[in-house]
Write a protein that holds these residues in place. Structure first.
Motif: not given
Length: 263
Positions: A87-93, A113-115, A131-133, A145-150
């Motif tokens: 989804r939007e603005c995900v970053t995968i290195s 926004y997950a990274h 926003a999972v990092q 599954i990892i919940g948001g902002s973790s």
């Protein structure tokens, strides 16, 4: 599909029915499988390997150079399996010399926004909520599954079918089949609803519960509990997976809320 408002490097290998929306950029040394949709304003950098029927939403950056000062320009990849949604603005290195690749499996949902940092290995059917990092070298088993902002510390492992509460700081390994919540992150029972949805029998679920009662609620230390589990419980795929996970944990596993001082 030839999109005049997108830039696609002539050496990129794009299947004939891939849709690339306007203002996206696709670098060389990229492969994208059939039926995949690349939304507008997506950046897909060198080393990306994207499977079939994926959806990449606006603002995502795939296969970016690792945010690791040790990275020396080695030829590495970022692999995304089939039917995965980014989804939007995900970053995968992409990977580093450690594993040479970052992997996201099939049928995953990576929310906005997950990274996903370098050298992470994400299994199939996993969900990262908004926003999972994930720090470098994190591993997730299938259906985790990892919940948001973790936020997950580098080198953490999260077992298959585990479910981590939103807003968690994941500093220790999370074993398979469990729910993890609270601060500090602790064992909060097994993911019985998720297991039922995925076809686990009542007998299998009861066996998993028995393993974790001995591990987390018996008052034994982990070494004693593992020996007791191996001695008293019949071998099974689930039992053996838990035993192997705990014994091979590099960072140590989360503790139990119910018996915080037992280990």
């Amino acid at each position: 599909m030839n999109q005049p408002l997108a830039y696609i490097h002539p050496e990129a290998k794009i299947a004939h029915n891939v849709v690339v929306e306007p203002f996206s950029t696709i670098y060389k040394n990229v492969e994208i499988g059939e039926g995949t949709w690349i939304g507008p304003n997506v950046t897909i950098m060198e080393g990306a390997r994207i499977g079939k029927n994926c959806k990449i939403f606006p603002g995502a950056v795939i296969s970016s150079v690792p945010q690791d000062l040790k990275f020396a320009g080695e030829d590495t990849t970022a692999v995304i399996g089939d039917n995965t949604v980014v989804r939007e603005c995900v970053t995968i290195s992409r990977g580093t010399i450690d594993k040479m690749r970052t992997v996201v499996g099939n049928n995953c949902l990576i929310m906005s926004y997950a990274h996903i940092a370098h050298d992470c290995i994400i299994g199939n059917n996993c969900i990262l909520v908004n926003a999972v990092q994930l720090g470098g070298h994190v591993e997730m088993g299938d259906y985790a599954i990892i919940g948001g902002s973790s936020a997950a510390h580098q080198f953490v492992k999260i077992g298959a079918h585990a479910m981590v509460s939103g807003g968690s700081l994941i500093r220790k390994d999370v074993p398979p089949y469990v729910k993890a919540a609270r601060e500090p992150l602790t064992y909060a029972g097994i993911n019985s609803i998720g297991l039922r949805r995925r076809g686990f029998s009542s007998e299998q679920i009861n066996d998993i519960q028995h393993v974790y009662r001995l591990l987390f609620m018996s008052g034994l230390n982990y070494t004693e509990a593992l020996d007791k589990i191996e001695l008293e419980l019949a071998p099974s795929k689930e039992r053996d997976e838990i035993l192997n996970f705990v014994r091979n944990s590099g960072r140590g596993i989360i503790k139990s809320y119910f018996a915080k001082d037992a280990n």
